[in-house]
Design an enzyme around this catalytic site. Structure first.
Site, PDB file in Angstrom:
ATOM      1  N   ASP A  14      22.679  -4.233  35.350  1.00  0.00           N
ATOM      2  CA  ASP A  14      21.524  -3.588  35.981  1.00  0.00           C
ATOM      3  C   ASP A  14      21.101  -2.408  35.116  1.00  0.00           C
ATOM      4  O   ASP A  14      21.863  -1.462  34.913  1.00  0.00           O
ATOM      5  CB  ASP A  14      21.918  -3.126  37.388  1.00  0.00           C
ATOM      6  CG  ASP A  14      20.720  -2.715  38.225  1.00  0.00           C
ATOM      7  OD1 ASP A  14      19.578  -2.884  37.761  1.00  0.00           O
ATOM      8  OD2 ASP A  14      20.927  -2.213  39.350  1.00  0.00           O
ATOM      9  N   ASP A 108      14.849  -6.146  35.039  1.00  0.00           N
ATOM     10  CA  ASP A 108      15.889  -5.159  34.729  1.00  0.00           C
ATOM     11  C   ASP A 108      17.287  -5.510  35.216  1.00  0.00           C
ATOM     12  O   ASP A 108      18.195  -4.682  35.139  1.00  0.00           O
ATOM     13  CB  ASP A 108      15.492  -3.791  35.305  1.00  0.00           C
ATOM     14  CG  ASP A 108      15.345  -3.804  36.809  1.00  0.00           C
ATOM     15  OD1 ASP A 108      15.194  -4.893  37.382  1.00  0.00           O
ATOM     16  OD2 ASP A 108      15.371  -2.718  37.415  1.00  0.00           O
ATOM     17  N   GLU A 109      17.511  -6.731  35.710  1.00  0.00           N
ATOM     18  CA  GLU A 109      18.869  -7.082  36.121  1.00  0.00           C
ATOM     19  C   GLU A 109      19.094  -8.584  36.007  1.00  0.00           C
ATOM     20  O   GLU A 109      18.164  -9.388  36.084  1.00  0.00           O
ATOM     21  CB  GLU A 109      19.167  -6.609  37.540  1.00  0.00           C
ATOM     22  CG  GLU A 109      18.287  -7.194  38.608  1.00  0.00           C
ATOM     23  CD  GLU A 109      18.707  -6.764  40.005  1.00  0.00           C
ATOM     24  OE1 GLU A 109      19.922  -6.686  40.276  1.00  0.00           O
ATOM     25  OE2 GLU A 109      17.819  -6.508  40.829  1.00  0.00           O
TER      26      GLU A 109
END
Length: 369
Positions: A14, A108-109
Site C-alpha cells: 500500500d 496505489d495498492e
C-alpha cells in the site's frame, strides 16, 4: 491449522498517501506542507491528504470546506490522474519482477502471491522489504506492506506500521493477532456495522469469535458468515492477476445544487457520454443501469433498471438514466449525479470459470499459508 494444504505467502503493498506524495515529489515546494489533492472550490471533495494534513484530521472523501476549517494552512492541489497512473505502472513493473500473481486493487495498492516467486526467495518478509526499497529507489516514494497467510490478514497488517513500514503476521500468530484486533480494524467492517457490533458487545476479534455462525448470520445477514470465518483466519480467496470488472461508473458533483430534473438532463448527457467512453475503452457492456443521486443534505439514493440485453451505447444509457430520474419525485435539491453500468458481460466469463473450478476443486475451510 492444517499442514496438508499448500502454503500461501501473501504480501499487500500500500503506497503511503499516494496522490499527495506524488504531488510533493513533483513539486518540491509542497514537501513538508499540509496538502490536499482535490477538494478545491465550494463543493470539492478531497481525494487524498498528505500526512502533514492528516495530523489536523484532514481525510479523503472530506469536503474541502471542512478540511480548510480543520487546517487553515491547507494547500489544495488539482488531481492529475495521468501522472498517478504513470507512476502506478512503474510500481507494478517492480511487482512483476518478483511474481506474476499480482492483483491490483487500485492505483496505489495490490496483493502479491510470492509463495513461488521469480527470485527463489523463501522469505516473503524479505521480498516485501526489497520491493519497498526498489519502489523508493525508482520513484522516490515510500510504501508500506503487510505479509501473512491470506489477503485479509495481509491487508490489515499493512496498515500497522504506516508510513514506510511493514508487518509480518506469521502462521502461528494469526489467531492471536485477530483476537486482539479492534473490530474497527477488520477490513469489511464499516462504521455503521462497527456501531452495531458495539451495541451487541463485540469490540474485538475475540468477542466476534465467541459468536456462532447462526448468531452472526441472523444479525448481519450474508456478511455474518464472512465475519465468522475471517476471525478464524479462514480466507481462501486467491490472488487474481486478472480481476474481472463488476461495474463501471462516472459521476459529477455540481458547483450549485440543482432543484429540477430539467436542469439535470444536460449533466446526465455528459455523464452518460463518459460512461459509454469507458465501456468502449474496456471493451465491455452491461445490462443494469444505476442512477446515483446525492442530495444537498448528503443523503444518498440509487435507482436501478436491468435491461434484457447488454448495452454500451450512450443514447440507450442516457435514456435509461432519464427514465430512472423521472421514476419518482426528488427528495431535495441535488449536489451529485452518477451513472453506473453493472451486470457486465464479463460476469458471464466469471460464472463459467467458477463452475469449472467447482468441478475440479473441493473447497476446504482451512488455513492456507
Amino acid at each position: 491449522m492444517s499442514n496438508d494444504l499448500p502454503i500461501r505467502k501473501i504480501i499487500h503493498v500500500d503506497m503511503d498517501a499516494f496522490y499527495a506524495s506524488v504531488e510533493q515529489l513533483d513539486n518540491p515546494e509542497l514537501r513538508g506542507k499540509p496538502i490536499a489533492v482535490g477538494g478545491g472550490g465550494k463543493r470539492g471533495v478531497i481525494s487524498a491528504a498528505s500526512y502533514e494534513a492528516r495530523k489536523f484530521g484532514v481525510r479523503s472523501a472530506m469536503s474541502g470546506r471542512l478540511a480548510e476549517k480543520l487546517c487553515p494552512d491547507l494547500i489544495f492541489v488539482r488531481t492529475n490522474f495521468a501522472r498517478y497512473n504513470e507512476v502506478s505502472q512503474n510500481i507494478r513493473k517492480i511487482f512483476h519482477e518478483y511474481t506474476d500473481l499480482v492483483e491490483p486493487l487500485s492505483l496505489d495498492e495490490a496483493y502479491l502471491d510470492v509463495t513461488e516467486n521469480k527470485i527463489g526467495m523463501p522469505s516473503a518478509s524479505i521480498i516485501a522489504q526489497e520491493i519497498r526499497q526498489r519502489i523508493f529507489e525508482d520513484t522516490g516514494l515510500t510504501a508500506s506492506a503487510g505479509i501473512s497467510i491470506n489477503k485479509f490478514v495481509a491487508k490489515v497488517a499493512s496498515d500497522y506500521n504506516k508510513p514506510n513500514g511493514q508487518k509480518t503476521v506469521n502462521p502461528e500468530d494469526v489467531l492471536q493477532f485477530l483476537e486482539d484486533l479492534d473490530i474497527r480494524k477488520f477490513y469489511g467492517v464499516g462504521k455503521v456495522t462497527a456501531e452495531k457490533m458495539y451495541q451487541k458487545g463485540i469490540f474485538t476479534g475475540k468477542n466476534l469469535k465467541s459468536k456462532s455462525l447462526e448468531y452472526l448470520t441472523e444479525n448481519f445477514g450474508k456478511s455474518g458468515s464472512y465475519y465468522y470465518y475471517i476471525v478464524r483466519g479462514i480466507h481462501n480467496s486467491p490472488v487474481k492477476p486478472n480481476r474481472i470488472r463488476k461495474s463501471l461508473a462516472a459521476e459529477r458533483t455540481f458547483s450549485e445544487n440543482l432543484s429540477s430534473e430539467v436542469f439535470m438532463l444536460e449533466k446526465l448527457n455528459h455523464i452518460a457520454e463518459e460512461v459509454s467512453r469507458r465501456l468502449d475503452k474496456s471493451k465491455v457492456a452491461g445490462k443494469t443501469v444505476t442512477l446515483k443521486i446525492k442530495y444537498s443534505d448528503f443523503t444518498l439514493q440509487t435507482r436501478s433498471k436491468t435491461l434484457p440485453y447488454f448495452i454500451s451505447d450512450k443514447a440507450i444509457i442516457l435514456e435509461t438514466a432519464k427514465d430512472l430520474l423521472y421514476q419518482e419525485k426528488l427528495n431535495n435539491s441535488v449536489r451529485l449525479l452518477g451513472i453506473s453500468l453493472s451486470n457486465l458481460n464479463t460476469e458471464v466469463t466469471k460464472k463459467k470459470s467458477t463452475e469449472k473450478q467447482k468441478k475440479s476443486v473441493s473447497v476446504q475451510l482451512k488455513f492456507e499459508f
